[in-house]
Design a protein around this motif. Structure first.
Motif, PDB file in Angstrom:
ATOM      1  N   PHE A 196       0.807  -1.335  -0.032  1.00 10.87           N
ATOM      2  CA  PHE A 196      -0.044   0.018   0.132  1.00 10.87           C
ATOM      3  C   PHE A 196       0.806   1.247   0.100  1.00 10.87           C
ATOM      4  CE2 PHE A 196      -3.525  -2.898   1.122  1.00 10.87           C
ATOM      5  CZ  PHE A 196      -4.524  -2.242   0.340  1.00 10.87           C
ATOM      6  N   PHE A 197       1.860   1.281   0.782  1.00 11.66           N
ATOM      7  CA  PHE A 197       2.764   2.447   0.807  1.00 11.66           C
ATOM      8  C   PHE A 197       3.333   2.569  -0.744  1.00 11.66           C
ATOM      9  CE2 PHE A 197       7.497   3.519   0.896  1.00 11.66           C
ATOM     10  CZ  PHE A 197       7.316   4.868   0.926  1.00 11.66           C
ATOM     11  N   THR A 198       4.017   1.582  -1.281  1.00 13.00           N
ATOM     12  CA  THR A 198       4.785   1.892  -2.510  1.00 13.00           C
ATOM     13  C   THR A 198       3.862   2.189  -3.913  1.00 13.00           C
ATOM     14  OG1 THR A 198       4.534  -0.565  -2.819  1.00 13.00           O
ATOM     15  CG2 THR A 198       6.680   0.405  -2.210  1.00 13.00           C
ATOM     16  N   GLY A 199       2.455   1.559  -3.376  1.00 14.21           N
ATOM     17  CA  GLY A 199       1.375   1.991  -4.228  1.00 14.21           C
ATOM     18  C   GLY A 199       0.929   3.287  -4.197  1.00 14.21           C
ATOM     19  N   PHE A 200       0.628   3.820  -3.265  1.00  9.88           N
ATOM     20  CA  PHE A 200       0.135   5.443  -2.822  1.00  9.88           C
ATOM     21  C   PHE A 200       1.353   6.369  -3.250  1.00  9.88           C
ATOM     22  CE2 PHE A 200      -3.569   3.539  -0.960  1.00  9.88           C
ATOM     23  CZ  PHE A 200      -4.454   4.505  -1.207  1.00  9.88           C
TER      24      PHE A 200
ATOM     25  N   ILE B 238       8.527  20.409  -7.438  1.00 12.87           N
ATOM     26  CA  ILE B 238       9.723  19.716  -7.163  1.00 12.87           C
ATOM     27  C   ILE B 238      10.218  19.910  -5.673  1.00 12.87           C
ATOM     28  CG2 ILE B 238      11.946  19.142  -7.974  1.00 12.87           C
ATOM     29  CD1 ILE B 238      10.911  19.278 -10.664  1.00 12.87           C
ATOM     30  N   THR B 239      10.089  21.251  -5.489  1.00 11.31           N
ATOM     31  CA  THR B 239      10.740  21.923  -4.227  1.00 11.31           C
ATOM     32  C   THR B 239       9.931  21.208  -3.117  1.00 11.31           C
ATOM     33  OG1 THR B 239      11.942  23.628  -5.342  1.00 11.31           O
ATOM     34  CG2 THR B 239      11.431  23.758  -2.671  1.00 11.31           C
ATOM     35  N   ILE B 240       8.630  21.747  -3.392  1.00  8.44           N
ATOM     36  CA  ILE B 240       7.584  21.267  -2.258  1.00  8.44           C
ATOM     37  C   ILE B 240       7.660  19.536  -1.867  1.00  8.44           C
ATOM     38  CG2 ILE B 240       5.369  21.041  -1.634  1.00  8.44           C
ATOM     39  CD1 ILE B 240       4.643  23.530  -3.225  1.00  8.44           C
ATOM     40  N   GLY B 241       7.732  19.036  -3.065  1.00  4.11           N
ATOM     41  CA  GLY B 241       7.948  17.513  -2.912  1.00  4.11           C
ATOM     42  C   GLY B 241       9.124  16.998  -2.163  1.00  4.11           C
ATOM     43  N   GLY B 242      10.447  17.702  -2.539  1.00  5.31           N
ATOM     44  CA  GLY B 242      11.462  17.237  -1.986  1.00  5.31           C
ATOM     45  C   GLY B 242      11.577  17.510  -0.561  1.00  5.31           C
ATOM     46  N   ILE B 243      11.210  18.712   0.085  1.00  4.05           N
ATOM     47  CA  ILE B 243      11.467  19.054   1.396  1.00  4.05           C
ATOM     48  C   ILE B 243      10.128  18.092   2.157  1.00  4.05           C
ATOM     49  CG2 ILE B 243      10.515  20.915   3.170  1.00  4.05           C
ATOM     50  CD1 ILE B 243      11.597  22.757   0.886  1.00  4.05           C
ATOM     51  N   THR B 244       9.364  17.683   1.699  1.00  2.00           N
ATOM     52  CA  THR B 244       8.008  16.817   2.303  1.00  2.00           C
ATOM     53  C   THR B 244       8.782  15.588   2.591  1.00  2.00           C
ATOM     54  OG1 THR B 244       6.262  18.321   1.420  1.00  2.00           O
ATOM     55  CG2 THR B 244       5.778  16.040   2.285  1.00  2.00           C
ATOM     56  N   MET B 245       9.544  14.955   1.833  1.00  2.00           N
ATOM     57  CA  MET B 245       9.962  13.622   1.513  1.00  2.00           C
ATOM     58  C   MET B 245      11.102  13.706   2.670  1.00  2.00           C
ATOM     59  SD  MET B 245       9.938  11.967  -2.228  1.00  2.00           S
ATOM     60  CE  MET B 245      10.533  13.407  -3.292  1.00  2.00           C
ATOM     61  N   MET B 246      11.889  14.815   2.605  1.00  2.00           N
ATOM     62  CA  MET B 246      13.205  14.875   3.743  1.00  2.00           C
ATOM     63  C   MET B 246      12.455  14.774   5.111  1.00  2.00           C
ATOM     64  SD  MET B 246      16.086  17.600   4.068  1.00  2.00           S
ATOM     65  CE  MET B 246      15.044  19.006   4.447  1.00  2.00           C
TER      66      MET B 246
ATOM     67  N   GLY C 189       5.695   9.054   9.045  1.00  3.17           N
ATOM     68  CA  GLY C 189       6.860   9.162   7.811  1.00  3.17           C
ATOM     69  C   GLY C 189       6.532   8.557   6.547  1.00  3.17           C
ATOM     70  N   LEU C 190       5.604   7.584   6.437  1.00  2.00           N
ATOM     71  CA  LEU C 190       5.394   6.845   5.042  1.00  2.00           C
ATOM     72  C   LEU C 190       4.095   8.013   4.392  1.00  2.00           C
ATOM     73  CD1 LEU C 190       4.978   2.904   5.736  1.00  2.00           C
ATOM     74  CD2 LEU C 190       6.770   4.258   4.700  1.00  2.00           C
ATOM     75  N   GLY C 191       3.439   8.475   5.265  1.00  3.56           N
ATOM     76  CA  GLY C 191       2.591   9.394   4.804  1.00  3.56           C
ATOM     77  C   GLY C 191       2.979  10.749   4.161  1.00  3.56           C
ATOM     78  N   LEU C 192       3.789  11.300   4.996  1.00  2.67           N
ATOM     79  CA  LEU C 192       4.592  12.375   4.357  1.00  2.67           C
ATOM     80  C   LEU C 192       5.509  12.086   3.005  1.00  2.67           C
ATOM     81  CD1 LEU C 192       6.192  13.870   7.444  1.00  2.67           C
ATOM     82  CD2 LEU C 192       4.389  15.070   6.071  1.00  2.67           C
ATOM     83  N   LEU C 193       6.103  10.877   3.020  1.00  2.00           N
ATOM     84  CA  LEU C 193       6.814  10.389   1.568  1.00  2.00           C
ATOM     85  C   LEU C 193       5.769  10.163   0.558  1.00  2.00           C
ATOM     86  CD1 LEU C 193       9.002   7.756   3.297  1.00  2.00           C
ATOM     87  CD2 LEU C 193      10.051   9.716   2.166  1.00  2.00           C
TER      88      LEU C 193
END
Length: 457
Positions: free
Chosen positions: A61-65, A87-95, A113-117
């Protein structure tokens, strides 16, 4: 339409996107390489003590979402903020997601953590691929080659991450209890993944203006060539019949891609668990960390992608259409699973005795054939979506392409969770036969697909 100038080499912006993606994939694949192990190991071993069946579902489910949210992130970028800001928003959120996994070794920390990723990847993933396509004008034959180069960046990060993070978790930050139980340093692996994401964002935000110009800086303004024109798409113009047919072609490709990725993504779940338990990982007296095997596929990619890139622009390669390339990729993936069947047979079937091990060569051959299949399907798919997409829907339709991985990973999670009840041998056999069948079907649809694609091959 202005004539496309034939140029040698690639714009420098491609290499900026290459390294930005490399660090993001370092972050993602480093985390992914230890995730199933982190979920299933006991608390004493540094994990969360989740059963293999439930862990496989969480993983799926994680790798799916992770591949569902790009549809939303692509739409937001196209309509409101542009690819660069996304891209910037996404990168910071994943970090922040990786830091959450590092800081909180609990179930709550895991889901946060998985939700933010998942959210961060939705902003990042479709938009960086769209920028690669935007560097080239319509009809520029360098585009397929560019995506093969870009794909090397993806896999260079994916190759480095499990090696470094596997070493950190299994050696540098591991400890042994008085009982002899090893406690792995998974949380420090997540920290290393966060640092990798930081490097990627620092690089992108420092150099994007210089090497990308205005490409992707505004919503609905993805130029055909960022460095040669300031022309902005007329976003209110209705889709033509040709554009609608091309979108249908994207959705058909999307369906077949689901079946490919459902099989391919077993690498991080059922194949990883099988390797950890039943494959002889001792080489010259050293037991190879299970996470390191997640580097085998990207190593093959980095080695073989330049050859595929040269082949696609050769006289023979130009004659091979996208449906045939992708259909062949599915067949090759299916053949790869046959080697895992050989591993199961070597052990005497699906037996629980972990002292009976299969040879490492079967796993390596599986990854080799999976890589060959991936190189026929994935970079080609990325490229053809940018060719078929109307400019105003470029990121949204890239999100649709990535959506195939959303469905595939969830299906793959259920497949992996069925290993305990059905046995690995049956799962590997069923997957092999089904993807081979799908590949044959896609090749048979070649003429129909080319008609829908209206001149795009």
């Amino acid at each position: 339409m202005t004539e496309v100038k034939r140029k040698k080499g690639h714009p420098k912006g491609l290499y900026l996107l290459f390294f930005t993606e490399m660090w993001e994939r370092f972050s993602y694949y480093g985390m992914r390489g230890i995730l199933i192990l982190y979920l299933t190991k006991t608390y004493f071993e540094g994990g969360l003590n989740i059963s293999a069946q439930n862990a496989s579902l969480i993983y799926g489910f994680f790798t799916g979402f992770v591949y569902f949210t790009p549809l939303i992130g692509g739409w937001i970028a196209d309509k409101y903020i542009g690819q660069r800001h996304a891209i910037t928003i996404g990168g910071i959120t994943m970090m922040l997601g990786q830091l959450s996994l590092f800081a909180f070794n609990t179930h709550a920390g895991l889901y946060t953590g998985l939700g933010l990723l998942i959210i961060g990847n939705g902003f990042f993933k479709p938009n960086i691929s769209t920028l690669v396509g935007g560097l080239y004008a319509d009809g520029d034959e360098r585009r397929d080659s560019a995506f093969s180069i870009f794909y090397m960046g993806i896999n260079l990060g994916a190759f480095m991450a499990p090696l470094l993070i596997g070493y950190l978790t299994d050696n540098l930050f591991s400890s042994t209890h008085e009982t002899g139980v090893i406690s792995y340093g998974y949380r420090y692996g997540f920290l290393a993944a966060a640092i990798g994401m930081f490097f990627g964002q620092l690089l992108f935000n420092t150099l994007a203006k210089k090497y990308l110009g205005n490409l992707g800086s505004r919503p609905g303004a993805l130029q055909a060539s960022a460095l040669s024109t300031d022309e902005v798409v007329d976003t209110k113009k209705p889709l033509t019949k040709e554009e609608r047919q091309r979108i249908v072609a994207i959705f058909i490709i999307f369906v077949f891609a689901i079946f490919f990725w459902a099989g391919f993504e077993q690498a991080g779940s059922s194949l990883s668990l099988y390797t950890d338990r039943y494959v002889d990982r001792v080489v010259f007296g050293y037991e190879i960390p299970t996470a390191w095997f997640q580097s085998v596929n990207p190593l093959f990619i980095v080695t073989l992608a330049p050859l595929f890139g040269m082949f696609w622009v050769s006289k023979i390669g130009k004659k091979i259409s996208t449906p045939i390339k992708m259909g062949a990729g599915m067949i090759i993936l299916g053949v790869g699973f046959m080697f895992m069947l050989a591993a199961v047979a070597q052990r005497g079937g699906d037996i629980d005795d972990i002292t009976v091990k299969a040879s490492l060569i079967w796993l390596v051959l599986t990854y080799l054939f999976h890589t060959l299949g991936e190189l026929c399907l994935s970079p080609v798919g990325l490229s053809v979506v940018t060719k078929l997409s109307p400019p105003k829907l470029a990121s949204v339709l890239m999100g649709v392409w990535l959506l195939s991985s959303f469905v595939a990973n969830i299906v793959g999670g259920f497949l992996a969770s069925s290993v305990e009840s059905m046995g690995a041998g049956k799962i590997f056999l069923y997957v092999a036969l089904f993807v081979i069948f799908c590949g044959i079907v896609l090749i048979s649809l070649n003429k129909f697909m080319l008609k829908l694609m209206n001149g795009v091959r």
